[in-house]
Motif scaffolding. Structure first.
Motif, PDB file in Angstrom:
ATOM      1  N   ILE A 102       3.455  -4.095  -4.168  1.00 33.85           N
ATOM      2  CA  ILE A 102       2.753  -4.150  -3.645  1.00 33.85           C
ATOM      3  C   ILE A 102       1.948  -2.852  -3.420  1.00 33.85           C
ATOM      4  N   GLY A 103       2.688  -1.585  -3.954  1.00 35.50           N
ATOM      5  CA  GLY A 103       1.969  -0.244  -3.532  1.00 35.50           C
ATOM      6  C   GLY A 103       1.409   0.126  -4.637  1.00 35.50           C
ATOM      7  N   ARG A 104       1.807  -1.022  -6.513  1.00 30.77           N
ATOM      8  CA  ARG A 104       1.273  -1.060  -7.221  1.00 30.77           C
ATOM      9  C   ARG A 104      -0.200  -1.582  -7.136  1.00 30.77           C
ATOM     10  N   PHE A 105      -0.077  -3.044  -7.004  1.00 26.59           N
ATOM     11  CA  PHE A 105      -1.627  -3.541  -6.562  1.00 26.59           C
ATOM     12  C   PHE A 105      -2.251  -2.876  -5.886  1.00 26.59           C
ATOM     13  N   ALA A 106      -1.787  -2.354  -4.421  1.00 32.85           N
ATOM     14  CA  ALA A 106      -3.230  -1.491  -3.890  1.00 32.85           C
ATOM     15  C   ALA A 106      -3.882  -0.380  -4.861  1.00 32.85           C
ATOM     16  N   ASN A 144     -13.572   2.703  -9.142  1.00 38.44           N
ATOM     17  CA  ASN A 144     -13.996   3.382 -10.304  1.00 38.44           C
ATOM     18  C   ASN A 144     -13.353   4.498 -10.291  1.00 38.44           C
ATOM     19  N   THR A 145     -11.696   5.172 -10.049  1.00 36.91           N
ATOM     20  CA  THR A 145     -11.041   5.968  -9.762  1.00 36.91           C
ATOM     21  C   THR A 145     -10.182   6.229 -11.152  1.00 36.91           C
ATOM     22  N   LYS A 146      -9.673   6.780 -11.711  1.00 33.24           N
ATOM     23  CA  LYS A 146      -8.101   6.693 -12.362  1.00 33.24           C
ATOM     24  C   LYS A 146      -6.750   6.944 -11.631  1.00 33.24           C
ATOM     25  N   LEU A 147      -6.631   6.665 -10.593  1.00 25.14           N
ATOM     26  CA  LEU A 147      -5.210   7.076  -9.766  1.00 25.14           C
ATOM     27  C   LEU A 147      -4.596   5.527 -10.475  1.00 25.14           C
ATOM     28  N   LYS A 148      -3.441   6.259 -11.078  1.00 22.06           N
ATOM     29  CA  LYS A 148      -1.853   6.217 -11.235  1.00 22.06           C
ATOM     30  C   LYS A 148      -0.789   6.069 -10.083  1.00 22.06           C
ATOM     31  N   TYR A 149      -0.188   5.333  -9.751  1.00 19.43           N
ATOM     32  CA  TYR A 149       1.103   4.898  -8.947  1.00 19.43           C
ATOM     33  C   TYR A 149       2.231   5.598  -8.768  1.00 19.43           C
ATOM     34  N   VAL A 150       2.976   6.342  -8.023  1.00 22.95           N
ATOM     35  CA  VAL A 150       3.831   7.145  -8.287  1.00 22.95           C
ATOM     36  C   VAL A 150       4.714   6.446  -7.734  1.00 22.95           C
ATOM     37  N   SER A 151       4.433   6.112  -6.079  1.00 22.29           N
ATOM     38  CA  SER A 151       5.961   5.679  -5.607  1.00 22.29           C
ATOM     39  C   SER A 151       5.637   5.337  -3.915  1.00 22.29           C
ATOM     40  N   ALA A 167      -0.214   8.401  -5.063  1.00 20.02           N
ATOM     41  CA  ALA A 167      -0.468   7.834  -6.853  1.00 20.02           C
ATOM     42  C   ALA A 167      -1.075   9.495  -7.119  1.00 20.02           C
ATOM     43  N   ALA A 168      -1.033   9.779  -8.278  1.00 20.67           N
ATOM     44  CA  ALA A 168      -1.547  10.703  -9.534  1.00 20.67           C
ATOM     45  C   ALA A 168      -2.923  10.143  -9.355  1.00 20.67           C
ATOM     46  N   ASP A 169      -3.759  12.048  -9.444  1.00 24.74           N
ATOM     47  CA  ASP A 169      -4.601  11.127 -10.462  1.00 24.74           C
ATOM     48  C   ASP A 169      -4.881  11.723 -11.485  1.00 24.74           C
ATOM     49  N   LEU A 204      -2.619  -0.778   3.781  1.00 24.21           N
ATOM     50  CA  LEU A 204      -2.857  -1.710   4.490  1.00 24.21           C
ATOM     51  C   LEU A 204      -2.792  -2.598   3.318  1.00 24.21           C
ATOM     52  N   VAL A 205      -2.382  -3.869   3.001  1.00 21.32           N
ATOM     53  CA  VAL A 205      -1.850  -5.013   2.155  1.00 21.32           C
ATOM     54  C   VAL A 205      -1.339  -6.271   3.117  1.00 21.32           C
ATOM     55  N   TRP A 206      -2.338  -7.376   2.522  1.00 19.29           N
ATOM     56  CA  TRP A 206      -2.104  -8.455   3.819  1.00 19.29           C
ATOM     57  C   TRP A 206      -1.899  -9.612   2.414  1.00 19.29           C
ATOM     58  N   GLY A 207      -0.645 -10.566   2.377  1.00 18.50           N
ATOM     59  CA  GLY A 207      -1.123 -11.307   1.516  1.00 18.50           C
ATOM     60  C   GLY A 207       0.423 -12.942   1.342  1.00 18.50           C
TER      61      GLY A 207
END
Length: 115
Positions: A42-46, A55-62, A83-85, A96-99
């Motif tokens: 879910i974190g990666r999805f967010a 239009n940013t270049k964030l990368k999931y960390v944990s 997340a890392a830039d 906050l994610v709903w699904g």
């Protein structure tokens, strides 16, 4: 001619369905994780949705903190995502994610940087 077109259609449909199915959130079997809860996924999805939207270049960390509640026929995930830039600097975000687990119905409701 029709038989070749029919075979190609069946092959295309099988490949399309197999590819689509792999994108769904699926509950792991044989684990002690409650059904429908996958904070790292879910974190990666967010991070992905936020990055595409802004239009940013964030990368999931944990994910360092997560809370899961049933909400309006689905599941609501509140978590702290790191997340890392593009430069490699990390920051934490309140997410906050709903699904609905097992479906394609997912929404990113909040993605705020924690100061």
């Amino acid at each position: 001619m029709r038989s070749i077109a029919a075979v190609l259609f069946v092959v295309f449909a099988a490949v399309f369905v197999a590819g689509a199915a792999s994108a769904r959130f699926v509950d792991p079997s044989g684990t002690d994780v409650p059904a429908g809860t996958h904070p790292p996924q879910i974190g990666r999805f967010a991070v992905l949705v936020y990055s595409m939207n802004r239009n940013t270049k964030l990368k999931y960390v944990s994910v360092s903190d997560s809370d899961v509640h049933a909400h309006q026929g689905g599941v609501r995930y509140r978590m702290v995502v790191t997340a890392a830039d593009a430069s490699g600097a990390t920051a934490q975000y309140q997410v906050l994610v709903w699904g609905i687990p097992g479906t394609y119905q997912w929404m990113l409701l909040e993605f705020k940087k924690i100061s």
